[in-house]
Design a protein around this motif. Structure first.
Motif, short mmCIF file in Angstrom:
data_model
loop_
_atom_site.label_atom_id
_atom_site.label_comp_id
_atom_site.label_asym_id
_atom_site.label_seq_id
_atom_site.Cartn_x
_atom_site.Cartn_y
_atom_site.Cartn_z
N TYR A 164 0.79 -1.22 0.00
CA TYR A 164 0.00 0.00 0.00
C TYR A 164 0.83 1.28 0.00
N GLY A 165 2.13 1.17 0.23
CA GLY A 165 2.98 2.35 0.26
C GLY A 165 3.05 2.99 1.63
N MET A 166 3.87 4.03 1.75
CA MET A 166 4.02 4.78 2.99
C MET A 166 2.75 5.60 3.24
N THR A 167 2.69 6.23 4.41
CA THR A 167 1.51 7.04 4.76
C THR A 167 1.21 8.07 3.69
N ARG A 168 2.23 8.63 3.09
CA ARG A 168 2.07 9.65 2.04
C ARG A 168 1.09 9.19 0.96
N GLU A 169 1.15 7.90 0.62
CA GLU A 169 0.29 7.36 -0.44
C GLU A 169 -1.16 7.16 0.01
N LEU A 170 -1.43 7.33 1.30
CA LEU A 170 -2.77 7.07 1.84
C LEU A 170 -3.54 8.34 2.13
N VAL A 171 -2.99 9.50 1.73
CA VAL A 171 -3.58 10.80 2.06
C VAL A 171 -4.01 11.52 0.79
N LEU A 172 -5.24 12.07 0.80
CA LEU A 172 -5.73 12.86 -0.32
C LEU A 172 -5.80 14.35 0.00
N GLY A 173 -6.17 14.69 1.22
CA GLY A 173 -6.33 16.09 1.57
C GLY A 173 -5.92 16.39 2.99
N LEU A 174 -5.64 17.68 3.25
CA LEU A 174 -5.19 18.11 4.57
C LEU A 174 -5.82 19.45 4.95
N GLU A 175 -5.95 19.65 6.24
CA GLU A 175 -6.08 20.98 6.81
C GLU A 175 -4.86 21.19 7.68
N VAL A 176 -4.22 22.35 7.54
CA VAL A 176 -2.98 22.61 8.27
C VAL A 176 -2.94 24.07 8.67
N VAL A 177 -2.36 24.34 9.85
CA VAL A 177 -2.17 25.70 10.31
C VAL A 177 -0.70 26.05 10.15
N LEU A 178 -0.43 27.14 9.44
CA LEU A 178 0.93 27.56 9.16
C LEU A 178 1.55 28.24 10.39
N PRO A 179 2.87 28.41 10.37
CA PRO A 179 3.55 29.03 11.51
C PRO A 179 3.13 30.47 11.80
N ASP A 180 2.44 31.14 10.85
CA ASP A 180 1.96 32.49 11.13
C ASP A 180 0.49 32.49 11.57
N GLY A 181 -0.10 31.30 11.75
CA GLY A 181 -1.48 31.19 12.19
C GLY A 181 -2.50 31.07 11.08
N THR A 182 -2.07 31.13 9.82
CA THR A 182 -2.99 30.97 8.69
C THR A 182 -3.49 29.53 8.62
N VAL A 183 -4.81 29.37 8.47
CA VAL A 183 -5.39 28.04 8.32
C VAL A 183 -5.57 27.73 6.84
N ILE A 184 -4.93 26.67 6.36
CA ILE A 184 -5.07 26.21 4.99
C ILE A 184 -5.95 24.97 4.99
N THR A 185 -7.12 25.07 4.39
CA THR A 185 -8.05 23.94 4.37
C THR A 185 -8.19 23.43 2.94
N ASN A 186 -7.69 22.24 2.69
CA ASN A 186 -7.84 21.58 1.40
C ASN A 186 -8.16 20.11 1.66
N LEU A 187 -9.40 19.86 2.07
CA LEU A 187 -9.83 18.50 2.39
C LEU A 187 -10.27 17.80 1.10
N ASN A 188 -9.32 17.69 0.20
CA ASN A 188 -9.54 17.13 -1.13
C ASN A 188 -9.87 15.64 -1.06
N LYS A 189 -10.85 15.20 -1.83
CA LYS A 189 -11.20 13.78 -1.93
C LYS A 189 -10.89 13.21 -3.31
N LEU A 190 -10.36 14.02 -4.20
CA LEU A 190 -10.17 13.60 -5.58
C LEU A 190 -8.85 12.85 -5.74
#
Length: 470
Positions: A164-190
């Motif tokens: 199945y590959g490493m964890t990287r291959e099992l992820v489609l989308g992320l929400e992440v908070v950057l070091p300046d507090g910006t919230v990046i939401t890309n909960l991609n399912k494609l």
């Protein structure tokens, strides 16, 4: 990005954040739990100034902005099962723990995806997938404790990478908070989404140095309807390589695990850990082969006939085939008992390296001899996933505490040989602080310079998990 001049003391800012997020969300001073002072490495625990426990991405952003205004370094924490101090704090730091950000938000049956919060334990995800009729293949010995956000941050490997590959291959989308507090939401399912840079790969494997992962979209797979397992004894490593080739060609996509144990590992688990050997003992190498399919009536006979053919060819010295789920679990216990080496061997140092499959036995022979010759009384045992190029080893000098173990000398011998043989000083555990001295053994100066450039671009003030990796 320039830092604003702090106008309040850190304790005042943390107190204000506690008023905003709630008393349970901000633990300060003597209220800091011991669990937040270290990961699973044997390094000295260090208490952070405070532990902030948000419940969502905005809470993480608020925590980050508070730390920035007070100019406090901060480290994201998940299940704290890492082995390289990647999530460990230093005195005066703030720990941003995702332990309260748990839960399955959605299972999308049509897209075969699961959206989860980053603090969710891996085992909870596995069970939720199973109950929904699906399968999530990432599996680690720490499954009950580790958090999926930490699995992503270290790009965890585990037992089924060969299929199945490493964890990287099992992820489609992320929400992440950057070091300046910006919230990046890309909960991609494609599965297919080539709209610009695939930014999730910046954060997967970055060990919490580029952003704080808060939510994840994971790929699910059809649930296996059959599982076959065999524990095999082979005369030498050439036979192991031949067996791996035969498994890839004869089992094809059914092959889900290929675990190899050298004779020294086998001796430890059978003579010191009390494991009853399911196959003949001796100077053999031992391989656990697992296959997963969709039709037990077809898959089990195919697996059995494949093994019988190998026995007739004389490739296998001995083999035991699991006849039940309990026997399959028993075979896996033979491989997973390394998690109990602390009780079996006493204090020891664990290593996780990557090597070309063809050269692993050469490495084992040379490394074992170099450790024994270079360090008085040094013993070592070897085992690993092999099919995906991952070798584990533990080394120790009997009678010494963890602090007394000659780790620096062991590191120099082991990582020096890894560099000579073109391998990696970390196959699946990350770098953290414990391996950063050796990063240059596996990465070029140009690669490390680019890592520093990315870090400086996202975190110019070096407050997010500073001093980790490089």
């Amino acid at each position: 990005m320039n830092m604003a001049t702090p106008i309040e003391r850190p304790d005042q800012m943390l107190g204000a954040l506690r008023d905003k997020l709630g008393a349970a969300a901000v633990l300060i001073g003597t209220d800091v739990p011991a669990r937040n002072c270290n990961d699973w490495s044997a390094s000295l625990p260090q208490a952070p100034l405070a532990v902030i426990r948000p419940i969502d991405a905005q809470g993480v952003a608020d925590a980050i902005l508070t730390c920035r205004r007070a100019h406090l370094p901060f480290v994201p924490q998940g299940g704290l099962t890492g082995l390289c101090r990647g999530a460990s704090p230093e005195p005066g730091w703030v720990a941003i723990s995702l332990e309260r950000m748990t839960g399955i938000e959605e299972i999308d049956r049509a897209s075969m995806t699961m959206t989860v919060k980053a603090g969710t334990p891996l085992e909870m995800i596995q069970k939720a997938a199973d109950e929904a009729g699906f399968f999530f293949p990432l599996d680690l010995g720490s499954r009950g404790s580790c958090a999926i956000g930490g699995n992503l941050s270290t790009n965890a490997g585990g037992n089924r990478v060969i299929r199945y590959g490493m964890t990287r291959e099992l992820v489609l989308g992320l929400e992440v908070v950057l070091p300046d507090g910006t919230v990046i939401t890309n909960l991609n399912k494609l599965m297919k989404n080539n709209a610009g840079y695939d930014l999730k790969h910046l954060f997967i494997g970055s060990e919490g140095t580029l952003g704080v992962i808060t939510r994840v979209v994971l790929k699910l797979f059809p649930k296996p309807r059959s599982t076959m397992a065999a524990l095999c004894a082979l005369k030498d490593y050439a036979a192991v390589i031949e067996l791996l080739s035969a498994a890839r060609s004869g089992l094809g996509p059914l092959l889900s695990a290929f675990e190899v144990m050298w004779p020294d590992y086998w001796d430890v688990i059978t003579t010191r850990a009390g494991v009853k050997p399911p196959v003949v003992a001796g100077d053999s190498l031992y391989v656990l082969v697992e296959a997963q399919g969709t039709d037990e009536s077809l898959d089990a006979p195919r697996f059995q006939s494949w093994l019988e053919e190998l026995m007739e060819r004389g490739l296998l010295v001995d083999a035991a085939v699991a006849q039940s789920l309990a026997q399959t679990q028993g075979f896996w216990r033979v491989r997973d008992i390394c998690a109990e080496f602390g009780q079996v061997l006493g204090p020891h140092i664990s290593y996780d390296i990557g090597l070309a499959v063809a050269r692993m036995d050469e490495f084992v022979g040379r490394c074992k001899a170099a450790l024994a010759e270079g360090i008085a009384g040094c013993e070592s045992v070897y085992y690993g996933h092999i099919g995906d190029g991952n070798l584990h080893l533990v080394s120790w000098v009997a009678g010494l505490s963890v602090e007394q173990q000659p780790k620096d000398e062991m590191d120099a011998i082991i990582y020096g040989l890894v560099r000579e043989m073109g391998g990696s000083v970390s196959a699946e555990h990350g770098i953290g602080t414990l391996k950063k001295k050796w990063l240059g053994h596996a990465r070029s100066d140009a690669e490390i310079a680019l890592m520093r450039t990315l870090k400086a671009a996202l975190d110019p003030d070096h407050l997010l998990n500073p001093g980790k990796i490089f």
